[in-house]
Design a protein around this motif. Structure first.
Motif, PDB file in Angstrom:
ATOM      1  N   MET A   1      -1.023  -3.872   3.363  1.00 24.41           N
ATOM      2  CA  MET A   1      -0.088  -5.069   3.749  1.00 24.41           C
ATOM      3  C   MET A   1       0.686  -5.760   2.437  1.00 24.41           C
ATOM      4  O   MET A   1       0.097  -6.685   1.644  1.00 24.41           O
ATOM      5  CB  MET A   1      -0.290  -6.677   4.532  1.00 24.41           C
ATOM      6  CG  MET A   1      -1.565  -5.646   5.997  1.00 24.41           C
ATOM      7  SD  MET A   1      -0.184  -5.518   7.321  1.00 24.41           S
ATOM      8  CE  MET A   1      -1.306  -7.153   8.427  1.00 24.41           C
ATOM      9  N   ASN A   2       1.988  -5.939   3.018  1.00 26.08           N
ATOM     10  CA  ASN A   2       2.612  -6.908   2.526  1.00 26.08           C
ATOM     11  C   ASN A   2       3.304  -8.071   2.635  1.00 26.08           C
ATOM     12  O   ASN A   2       3.399  -7.939   4.209  1.00 26.08           O
ATOM     13  CB  ASN A   2       3.297  -6.059   0.609  1.00 26.08           C
ATOM     14  CG  ASN A   2       4.890  -5.525   1.900  1.00 26.08           C
ATOM     15  OD1 ASN A   2       5.273  -5.926   2.817  1.00 26.08           O
ATOM     16  ND2 ASN A   2       5.911  -4.838   0.717  1.00 26.08           N
ATOM     17  N   SER A   5       5.582  -7.276   5.823  1.00 23.63           N
ATOM     18  CA  SER A   5       4.896  -6.331   7.218  1.00 23.63           C
ATOM     19  C   SER A   5       6.255  -6.825   7.960  1.00 23.63           C
ATOM     20  O   SER A   5       6.580  -5.830   9.542  1.00 23.63           O
ATOM     21  CB  SER A   5       4.269  -6.540   7.092  1.00 23.63           C
ATOM     22  OG  SER A   5       3.822  -6.291   5.956  1.00 23.63           O
ATOM     23  N   GLU A   8       9.211  -6.053   9.071  1.00 21.52           N
ATOM     24  CA  GLU A   8       9.167  -4.886   9.568  1.00 21.52           C
ATOM     25  C   GLU A   8       8.991  -4.640  11.169  1.00 21.52           C
ATOM     26  O   GLU A   8      10.156  -3.892  12.367  1.00 21.52           O
ATOM     27  CB  GLU A   8       8.746  -3.684   8.874  1.00 21.52           C
ATOM     28  CG  GLU A   8       9.571  -3.520   7.267  1.00 21.52           C
ATOM     29  CD  GLU A   8       8.795  -2.498   6.182  1.00 21.52           C
ATOM     30  OE1 GLU A   8       7.411  -2.233   6.796  1.00 21.52           O
ATOM     31  OE2 GLU A   8       8.745  -2.892   5.412  1.00 21.52           O
ATOM     32  N   ILE A   9       8.258  -5.478  11.255  1.00 16.41           N
ATOM     33  CA  ILE A   9       7.720  -5.328  12.989  1.00 16.41           C
ATOM     34  C   ILE A   9       9.257  -5.876  13.953  1.00 16.41           C
ATOM     35  O   ILE A   9       9.209  -5.849  14.742  1.00 16.41           O
ATOM     36  CB  ILE A   9       7.003  -6.324  12.975  1.00 16.41           C
ATOM     37  CG1 ILE A   9       4.894  -5.050  12.312  1.00 16.41           C
ATOM     38  CG2 ILE A   9       6.154  -6.080  14.283  1.00 16.41           C
ATOM     39  CD1 ILE A   9       3.923  -6.559  12.311  1.00 16.41           C
ATOM     40  N   ARG A  66      -0.337   0.135   5.332  1.00 16.52           N
ATOM     41  CA  ARG A  66       1.297  -0.628   5.175  1.00 16.52           C
ATOM     42  C   ARG A  66       1.781  -0.148   7.046  1.00 16.52           C
ATOM     43  O   ARG A  66       1.289   0.631   7.167  1.00 16.52           O
ATOM     44  CB  ARG A  66       2.203  -0.158   4.135  1.00 16.52           C
ATOM     45  CG  ARG A  66       2.143  -0.805   3.372  1.00 16.52           C
ATOM     46  CD  ARG A  66       2.648  -0.778   2.055  1.00 16.52           C
ATOM     47  NE  ARG A  66       3.902  -1.610   3.032  1.00 16.52           N
ATOM     48  CZ  ARG A  66       4.952  -1.190   2.656  1.00 16.52           C
ATOM     49  NH1 ARG A  66       5.359  -0.559   2.006  1.00 16.52           N
ATOM     50  NH2 ARG A  66       5.942  -1.971   3.847  1.00 16.52           N
ATOM     51  N   LEU A  67       1.393  -1.565   7.138  1.00 11.92           N
ATOM     52  CA  LEU A  67       2.209  -1.305   8.977  1.00 11.92           C
ATOM     53  C   LEU A  67       3.304  -0.420   8.532  1.00 11.92           C
ATOM     54  O   LEU A  67       4.091  -0.882   8.177  1.00 11.92           O
ATOM     55  CB  LEU A  67       2.201  -2.477   9.556  1.00 11.92           C
ATOM     56  CG  LEU A  67       1.975  -2.524  10.672  1.00 11.92           C
ATOM     57  CD1 LEU A  67       0.540  -2.200  11.523  1.00 11.92           C
ATOM     58  CD2 LEU A  67       2.020  -3.665  11.293  1.00 11.92           C
ATOM     59  N   THR A  68       3.624   0.591   9.430  1.00  9.29           N
ATOM     60  CA  THR A  68       4.678   1.786   9.199  1.00  9.29           C
ATOM     61  C   THR A  68       5.416   0.799  10.748  1.00  9.29           C
ATOM     62  O   THR A  68       4.539   0.697  11.528  1.00  9.29           O
ATOM     63  CB  THR A  68       3.922   3.008   9.170  1.00  9.29           C
ATOM     64  OG1 THR A  68       3.651   3.903   9.672  1.00  9.29           O
ATOM     65  CG2 THR A  68       3.961   3.172   7.751  1.00  9.29           C
ATOM     66  N   ALA A  72       4.582  -0.014  14.442  1.00  3.91           N
ATOM     67  CA  ALA A  72       5.427  -1.182  15.562  1.00  3.91           C
ATOM     68  C   ALA A  72       5.647  -0.283  16.388  1.00  3.91           C
ATOM     69  O   ALA A  72       5.782   0.847  17.396  1.00  3.91           O
ATOM     70  CB  ALA A  72       6.755  -1.090  14.583  1.00  3.91           C
TER      71      ALA A  72
ATOM     72  N   SER B   6       9.835   1.520   3.563  1.00  3.28           N
ATOM     73  CA  SER B   6       8.313   1.595   3.490  1.00  3.28           C
ATOM     74  C   SER B   6       7.683   2.530   2.345  1.00  3.28           C
ATOM     75  O   SER B   6       6.711   2.722   1.989  1.00  3.28           O
ATOM     76  CB  SER B   6       7.976   2.427   5.009  1.00  3.28           C
ATOM     77  OG  SER B   6       8.570   3.815   5.570  1.00  3.28           O
ATOM     78  N   ALA B  10       4.956  -2.046  -2.972  1.00  2.00           N
ATOM     79  CA  ALA B  10       4.570  -3.463  -2.781  1.00  2.00           C
ATOM     80  C   ALA B  10       4.708  -4.157  -4.759  1.00  2.00           C
ATOM     81  O   ALA B  10       4.819  -3.493  -5.368  1.00  2.00           O
ATOM     82  CB  ALA B  10       3.821  -3.667  -2.172  1.00  2.00           C
TER      83      ALA B  10
END
Lengths: 145, 101
Positions: A1-2, A5, A8-9, A66-68, A72, B6, B10
């Protein structure tokens, strides 16, 4: 998670709402369409929102990654409304059947308008979430000043 | 286009700063310098990605307006963060250079 995120969601949700508005616009544009390439009147389209991987294991796994875009919200399918067409008596119409009735799509313009308002509001909601996230990040950076 | 974003690494988080050994000033300096340099590089990458997306949008190839705006905002935030860190470093340097003996 940065720190990006949440952006992006919200971006994925805005894309889904835009697609929903497109589908509603298609329905409104074809409210009187009596012939289509597949035959018969236009069928009302509906979107199916999908949250991606929703099983508990996938959610735990998503916590480590990371949430991709897959986790979402997105539109997984566009389905036809199973409602039967509306029959109107128009004997002179080229698409009339033997008894003089024409099959029109079962589309209620008022219901479509309400759906369009819902899509617009949800888009604004997610745009507000983007702005809130941006302000949170900038607030964190102001600590350094 | 989403994959492009993505896949970007980060920003270095605080854990990577913890691994700076306190042994010699030169080593610590090099590590901090490399952290800063990678932060600058990542800000630069985000800028490049945003620029590409804006170009694609204006050419009408592909892309949603909101995704492009979010990419631009990401690049802006990364640049602001880099500038904040840079300003802090410069002010610390000036503070040391004004030191009286």
């Amino acid at each position: 998670m940065n720190m990006f995120s949440a952006l992006e969601i919200s971006g994925a949700a805005m894309g889904a709402e835009r697609q929903r508005a497109e589908v509603v616009a298609t329905n409104m544009a074809n409210a009187e369409t009596t012939r289509t390439p597949s035959g018969g009147p236009f069928r009302r389209k509906q979107v199916v929102f999908s949250g991606g991987n929703n099983s508990p294991f996938q959610l735990v796994l998503a916590g480590f990654r990371r949430l991709t875009g897959r986790s979402a919200v997105h539109i997984s399918r566009v389905v036809n409304d199973p409602a039967p067409p509306v029959m109107r008596y128009q004997p002179g119409h080229p698409d009339a059947d033997k008894t003089g009735y024409v099959a029109y799509p079962a589309i209620n313009p008022i219901a479509e308008m309400v759906d369009l308002m819902g899509a617009t509001r949800a888009y604004q909601l997610n745009a507000a979430a983007v702005n809130a996230t941006k302000q949170m990040i900038q607030g964190a950076m102001d600590i350094l000043k | 286009m989403n994959n492009l974003i993505s896949n970007l690494p980060a920003f270095p988080n605080l854990d990577s700063l913890k691994s700076v050994p306190a042994s010699g000033p030169n080593e610590a300096e090099g590590n901090f310098g490399s952290v800063l340099k990678s932060a600058i590089n990542q800000a630069e990458e985000l800028h490049g990605s945003a620029e590409q997306q804006v170009t694609d949008l204006l050419k009408g190839d592909r892309g949603d307006v909101h995704n492009v705006m979010i990419a631009v905002e990401k690049a802006d935030i990364a640049f602001q963060l880099m500038m904040q860190v840079r300003n802090k470093i410069v002010s610390a340097y000036q503070e040391v250079s004004r030191m009286q003996f």
